[in-house]
Design an enzyme around this catalytic site. Sequence first.
Site, PDB file in Angstrom:
ATOM      1  N   ARG A  41       0.842  -1.208  -0.158  1.00 39.38           N
ATOM      2  CA  ARG A  41       0.137  -0.046   0.018  1.00 39.38           C
ATOM      3  C   ARG A  41       0.827   1.196  -0.019  1.00 39.38           C
ATOM      4  O   ARG A  41       2.099   1.137   0.438  1.00 39.38           O
ATOM      5  CB  ARG A  41      -0.931   0.078   1.202  1.00 39.38           C
ATOM      6  CG  ARG A  41      -1.967  -0.829   1.249  1.00 39.38           C
ATOM      7  CD  ARG A  41      -3.008  -0.530   0.240  1.00 39.38           C
ATOM      8  NE  ARG A  41      -4.365  -1.355   0.338  1.00 39.38           N
ATOM      9  CZ  ARG A  41      -4.349  -2.287  -0.553  1.00 39.38           C
ATOM     10  NH1 ARG A  41      -3.596  -2.880  -1.441  1.00 39.38           N
ATOM     11  NH2 ARG A  41      -5.735  -3.194  -0.478  1.00 39.38           N
ATOM     12  N   GLU A  58      -3.945   7.046  -4.503  1.00 43.35           N
ATOM     13  CA  GLU A  58      -4.352   6.928  -5.675  1.00 43.35           C
ATOM     14  C   GLU A  58      -5.694   7.260  -6.304  1.00 43.35           C
ATOM     15  O   GLU A  58      -6.586   7.286  -5.506  1.00 43.35           O
ATOM     16  CB  GLU A  58      -4.180   5.289  -5.686  1.00 43.35           C
ATOM     17  CG  GLU A  58      -3.071   4.663  -5.421  1.00 43.35           C
ATOM     18  CD  GLU A  58      -3.258   3.151  -5.040  1.00 43.35           C
ATOM     19  OE1 GLU A  58      -4.168   2.586  -5.707  1.00 43.35           O
ATOM     20  OE2 GLU A  58      -2.073   2.574  -4.749  1.00 43.35           O
ATOM     21  N   HIS A  99      -1.459   0.080  -9.682  1.00 45.86           N
ATOM     22  CA  HIS A  99      -1.974  -0.932  -8.516  1.00 45.86           C
ATOM     23  C   HIS A  99      -2.708  -2.073  -9.294  1.00 45.86           C
ATOM     24  O   HIS A  99      -3.753  -2.395  -9.172  1.00 45.86           O
ATOM     25  CB  HIS A  99      -3.142  -0.138  -7.844  1.00 45.86           C
ATOM     26  CG  HIS A  99      -3.454  -0.814  -6.407  1.00 45.86           C
ATOM     27  ND1 HIS A  99      -3.770  -0.380  -5.410  1.00 45.86           N
ATOM     28  CD2 HIS A  99      -3.415  -2.114  -6.131  1.00 45.86           C
ATOM     29  CE1 HIS A  99      -3.952  -1.126  -4.550  1.00 45.86           C
ATOM     30  NE2 HIS A  99      -3.932  -2.307  -4.893  1.00 45.86           N
TER      31      HIS A  99
END
Length: 319
Positions: free
Chosen positions: A238, A267, A285
């Site tokens: 993360r 993000e 991601h």
Amino acid sequence: MKPVILVTRKLPEAVEDRLRRDYQPILNPTDTLYSSADIINMAAEADAILPCHTEKFSAEVIERLPARIKAIANFSVGYDHVDVEAAKKRGLIVTNTPDVLSDATAELTMMLMLGAARRASEGEKLVRTREWKDWSPSFMVGIQVTGKRLGIVGFGRVGQVVAQRARAFDMTIHYHNRRRVDPQLEGGATYHESVEALMPHCDFLALHCVASPETAGLLNKERIAMLPDGAVVVNASRGTVIDDEALIEALKSGKLYAAGLDVFNNEPDINPAYRELDNVFLMPHIGSATRETRDAMGFRALDNLDAIFSGREPGDRVA
Ligand code: DGY
């Protein structure tokens, strides 16, 4: 009556087929990103929610969910988007999807290491923009992954698979974890009791720890300074575990050779400085984004819902 499941994103076909067979799903065929207010409204008709990490369940959102909602069955291993304490307080069951994405995430981690070390972003840009003019012994020289020391922070399921894959590159594995893992699972890796103790042993550093208040900003200026000069940092966990300012400064100064990043703070509006740096290999991601893994994540979330609605304890309960 079949339970009604609010599904916040478009899921793989086979998963949606099973949802239609066993539940009354409220699907999202256009894959619209719902706001918290949308979710609270749509949840009025539902018995459980099957969300992704893109939907945030803060204490306030959880408090406003209709009383009939029994569970949040996440389509993700990470559950930092859910305020677990608030869920527990409300008696909401929360589950995640561990194990099934370890291989895909480990593959992506290897790609980040290789891409960062071998200057993949620069190389691809040269070819695509027709700027590639020549070959020479000094052209696009990177650093080798084979035989280097890999430090892993977070030696859980994903960290352990990364270690296995990295051994195929003759890497020597060092790790830090809250607790030392069973020596049989270590596979010869060297345990370090603190992040600080691990840092000097990392030619490559891979972050695989859980996002939590304790790991927020874990890779900061002080710890980066403890890495060997010219180290490579990769992150497929993360974004919150990295202090962006500190990492960007170290990439600019040359303290670090490169970074490979699949996850970011805030993000998709990442720190714009990353886009300007040649020595970062950036991915959006996609750690778990393989067909096999996305199917498996969906089935795992459904296994959890099946258990919940048949009165059994779900296998992956986190609250
Ligand atoms: C996960 O499962 O946590 C991935 O990051 C996708 O949400």
